[in-house]
Design a protein around this motif. Structure first.
Motif, PDB file in Angstrom:
ATOM      1  N   THR A  74       0.747  -1.099   0.062  1.00 42.00           N
ATOM      2  CA  THR A  74       0.033   0.028  -0.081  1.00 42.00           C
ATOM      3  C   THR A  74       0.932   1.246   0.110  1.00 42.00           C
ATOM      4  O   THR A  74       0.501   2.232  -0.843  1.00 42.00           O
ATOM      5  N   ARG A 126       3.838   1.594  -1.036  1.00 41.80           N
ATOM      6  CA  ARG A 126       4.583   1.812  -2.521  1.00 41.80           C
ATOM      7  C   ARG A 126       3.583   2.344  -3.461  1.00 41.80           C
ATOM      8  O   ARG A 126       4.031   2.891  -4.152  1.00 41.80           O
ATOM      9  N   ALA A 127       2.274   1.867  -3.345  1.00 44.20           N
ATOM     10  CA  ALA A 127       1.355   2.373  -4.205  1.00 44.20           C
ATOM     11  C   ALA A 127       1.059   3.707  -4.211  1.00 44.20           C
ATOM     12  O   ALA A 127       0.907   4.443  -5.319  1.00 44.20           O
ATOM     13  N   PHE A 128       0.926   4.024  -2.833  1.00 43.21           N
ATOM     14  CA  PHE A 128       0.736   5.545  -2.810  1.00 43.21           C
ATOM     15  C   PHE A 128       1.790   6.431  -2.788  1.00 43.21           C
ATOM     16  O   PHE A 128       1.779   7.604  -3.457  1.00 43.21           O
ATOM     17  N   SER A 129       3.171   5.753  -2.687  1.00 45.56           N
ATOM     18  CA  SER A 129       4.338   6.698  -3.055  1.00 45.56           C
ATOM     19  C   SER A 129       4.559   7.160  -4.473  1.00 45.56           C
ATOM     20  O   SER A 129       5.287   7.956  -5.021  1.00 45.56           O
ATOM     21  N   LYS A 130       3.940   6.169  -5.508  1.00 43.57           N
ATOM     22  CA  LYS A 130       4.139   6.267  -7.004  1.00 43.57           C
ATOM     23  C   LYS A 130       3.110   7.082  -7.535  1.00 43.57           C
ATOM     24  O   LYS A 130       3.185   7.667  -8.474  1.00 43.57           O
ATOM     25  N   ARG A 131       2.029   7.545  -6.813  1.00 42.33           N
ATOM     26  CA  ARG A 131       1.157   8.629  -7.250  1.00 42.33           C
ATOM     27  C   ARG A 131       1.807   9.956  -7.090  1.00 42.33           C
ATOM     28  O   ARG A 131       2.456  10.666  -6.626  1.00 42.33           O
TER      29      ARG A 131
END
Length: 106
Positions: A99, A101-106
């Motif tokens: 989660t 990692r997913a938010f940091s890519k945004r």
């Protein structure tokens, strides 16, 4: 639990705790199924020593052997539960990392 454990070690821990939980749960269930048979055997042993049916039943329940059987069942149940909790906790850490990692890519 070490929150900074590297991913490969975390995956190995999850696998280990998952298999331990499964194995201990199987042993726990089998020991739980055998408990009445163990009690009957103890009661029969007391009956063979000349005690009546009610006395032999009480003696079997009060015996150290039966207490040891119960402790064995409880020990496997507790270790199964502990391994399951460790498994789920480590799985939550992997999910939290995904989660993040997913938010940091945004």
């Amino acid at each position: 639990m070490n929150l900074r454990v590297i991913h490969d070690q975390l995956v190995r821990l999850i696998q280990r705790f998952g298999s331990e939980a499964r194995e201990h749960r199987q042993v726990y269930r089998r020991l739980n199924q055998l408990l009445p048979d163990r009690w009957k055997t103890l009661a029969a042993d007391h009956r063979a020593r000349g005690l009546g049916p009610a006395e032999s039943a009480r003696a079997a329940f009060a015996s150290d052997d039966f207490r040891n059987y119960i402790e064995e069942v409880v020990q496997f149940g507790a270790s199964s539960l502990e391994a399951r909790i460790q498994y789920e906790t480590h799985m939550m850490l992997i999910d939290a990392r995904r989660t993040m990692r997913a938010f940091s890519k945004r």
